[in-house]
Motif scaffolding. Structure first.
Motif, PDB file in Angstrom:
ATOM      1  N   HIS A  38       0.841  -1.207   0.000  1.00 32.29           N
ATOM      2  CA  HIS A  38       0.000   0.000   0.000  1.00 32.29           C
ATOM      3  C   HIS A  38       0.874   1.255   0.000  1.00 32.29           C
ATOM      4  CE1 HIS A  38      -3.921  -1.944   0.685  1.00 32.29           C
ATOM      5  NE2 HIS A  38      -3.247  -2.831   1.397  1.00 32.29           N
ATOM      6  N   ILE A  39       0.525   2.187  -0.843  1.00 32.52           N
ATOM      7  CA  ILE A  39       1.187   3.487  -0.896  1.00 32.52           C
ATOM      8  C   ILE A  39       0.184   4.532  -0.398  1.00 32.52           C
ATOM      9  CG2 ILE A  39       2.377   5.166  -2.313  1.00 32.52           C
ATOM     10  CD1 ILE A  39       3.796   2.444  -2.163  1.00 32.52           C
ATOM     11  N   GLY A  40       0.493   5.163   0.720  1.00 33.79           N
ATOM     12  CA  GLY A  40      -0.428   6.136   1.314  1.00 33.79           C
ATOM     13  C   GLY A  40      -0.642   7.353   0.431  1.00 33.79           C
ATOM     14  N   ILE A  41      -1.882   7.827   0.395  1.00 30.37           N
ATOM     15  CA  ILE A  41      -2.243   8.980  -0.437  1.00 30.37           C
ATOM     16  C   ILE A  41      -3.171   9.910   0.341  1.00 30.37           C
ATOM     17  CG2 ILE A  41      -2.044   7.699  -2.597  1.00 30.37           C
ATOM     18  CD1 ILE A  41      -5.158   7.548  -2.596  1.00 30.37           C
ATOM     19  N   ILE A  42      -3.369  11.121  -0.187  1.00 27.61           N
ATOM     20  CA  ILE A  42      -4.402  12.016   0.322  1.00 27.61           C
ATOM     21  C   ILE A  42      -5.755  11.464  -0.099  1.00 27.61           C
ATOM     22  CG2 ILE A  42      -5.313  14.372   0.215  1.00 27.61           C
ATOM     23  CD1 ILE A  42      -2.488  15.294  -0.549  1.00 27.61           C
TER      24      ILE A  42
ATOM     25  N   ARG B 238      -7.738  -1.765   4.876  1.00 28.01           N
ATOM     26  CA  ARG B 238      -7.967  -2.418   6.172  1.00 28.01           C
ATOM     27  C   ARG B 238      -6.936  -2.008   7.214  1.00 28.01           C
ATOM     28  NH1 ARG B 238      -4.803  -6.772   7.224  1.00 28.01           N
ATOM     29  NH2 ARG B 238      -3.320  -7.371   5.607  1.00 28.01           N
ATOM     30  N   LYS B 239      -5.881  -1.305   6.789  1.00 20.79           N
ATOM     31  CA  LYS B 239      -4.897  -0.763   7.729  1.00 20.79           C
ATOM     32  C   LYS B 239      -5.314   0.617   8.239  1.00 20.79           C
ATOM     33  CE  LYS B 239      -1.565  -3.925   7.251  1.00 20.79           C
ATOM     34  NZ  LYS B 239      -0.887  -4.617   8.371  1.00 20.79           N
ATOM     35  N   HIS B 240      -6.502   1.066   7.750  1.00 24.79           N
ATOM     36  CA  HIS B 240      -7.103   2.309   8.216  1.00 24.79           C
ATOM     37  C   HIS B 240      -6.373   3.565   7.732  1.00 24.79           C
ATOM     38  CE1 HIS B 240      -9.494  -0.367  10.633  1.00 24.79           C
ATOM     39  NE2 HIS B 240      -8.427  -0.762  11.328  1.00 24.79           N
ATOM     40  N   PHE B 241      -5.955   3.545   6.475  1.00 16.27           N
ATOM     41  CA  PHE B 241      -5.500   4.773   5.839  1.00 16.27           C
ATOM     42  C   PHE B 241      -5.801   4.688   4.345  1.00 16.27           C
ATOM     43  CE2 PHE B 241      -1.795   1.971   5.720  1.00 16.27           C
ATOM     44  CZ  PHE B 241      -1.276   2.147   4.452  1.00 16.27           C
TER      45      PHE B 241
END
Length: 299
Positions: free
Chosen positions: A95-99, A111-114
């Motif tokens: 997963h690559i976090g985004i806005i 499911r990791k809540h971000f």
């Protein structure tokens, strides 16, 4: 090929080509034999001319070429670097976090809540990416990302790998990649035996060896995010440009790996999708391939 590369190639093949002299004949040096083969492959010159160039018989030049070609395939084929037969890579997703995007944000909430997009990647034994799929919303399961990728289409239509077959325990084992329990069991994608079903000792050992192979892709993700920190936390660009950022970082990762660039060796824990794809309705041949490899490793 430069002289340095030629001599390095000879050193790689030497342990498999060294022969003993006898009272009846002396063997040709490894350098001569490798030279005969490379000259034939590079020029397609007929063996009669090659025999004159290297001072060997025509039949000898033909035999030498066959031996060297066989040795190259056995010793230098990349598949052998995995310590498992017929493995060409390892696959995983990260997963690559985004806005949070303005449109359909719930689809990107994982499911990791971000909020994230998924990078699916296949790496080789050198931790270099040779296939990536970028951009699926973080809520999507790894198996669905795979099923909608060009990798899956090529795997299913038989164009993903060469038709190299190795027969193990009376089963034809094709070239394949390694995946975790989240992926389907396919002839070209092997996954561990399901846990909790009374695994045999051989099956437990197979799962361990497969897990060791899969660590390569997890380490590659760790290096990717360790070098390019915009992927480690949250990539603060518009959703329309995120995929290009990720793709560029993957390309730069390969560039750095090829150049043996150093990186900050930190413990970067990558996300592991532990949702299991059930083994229901899969072709019997997939299980036979996995069983054959399991028996091979147990020997």
């Amino acid at each position: 090929m430069t002289k340095t590369s030629f001599l390095c190639l000879c050193d790689i093949l030497r342990p498999y080509l060294t022969r003993q002299n006898t009272r009846f004949r002396s063997t040709f040096p490894v350098e001569v034999r490798v030279g005969v083969c490379l000259w034939r492959l590079a020029t397609n010159l007929e063996f009669r001319s090659i025999s004159h160039l290297f001072g060997v018989g025509i039949s000898t030049a033909c035999t030498i070429t066959q031996h060297i070609v066989t040795a190259i395939n056995r010793v230098m084929r990349p598949l052998e670097r995995w310590k498992l037969p017929q493995v060409a890579g390892a696959i995983d997703g990260t997963h690559i976090g985004i806005i949070a995007p303005a449109e359909d944000p719930a689809d990107y909430y994982n499911r990791k809540h971000f909020y994230s997009v998924i990078l699916q990647a296949v790496v080789d034994h050198r931790m270099q990416f040779w296939d990536i799929n970028v951009g699926w919303p973080g809520k999507v399961h790894d198996a669905r990302v795979l099923a909608n990728s060009s990798l899956y289409r090529r795997g299913e239509n038989g164009t993903l790998f060469p038709g190299w077959i190795e027969r193990l325990n009376n089963v034809d084992v094709p070239v394949h990649i390694l995946g975790d329990a989240a992926y389907p069991l396919l002839p070209w994608l092997l996954k561990p035996y399901p846990v909790g079903r009374g695994l045999t000792e051989a099956q437990t050992h197979f799962n361990f060896r497969l897990s060791q192979g899969r660590m390569t892709v997890e380490r590659a993700f760790g290096r990717l995010k360790g070098r390019w920190r915009c992927l480690l936390k949250r990539c603060d660009v518009h959703i329309s440009f995120v995929n290009q950022i990720i793709s560029a970082c993957c390309i730069l990762h390969n560039y750095c790996e090829i150049a043996n660039e150093e990186w900050e060796d930190e413990d970067i824990v990558d996300d592991v999708d532990d949702l299991v794809d059930p083994e229901i309705g899969h072709q019997a041949i997939c299980g036979q391939i996995r069983d054959a490899l399991c028996e091979y490793l147990a020997q």
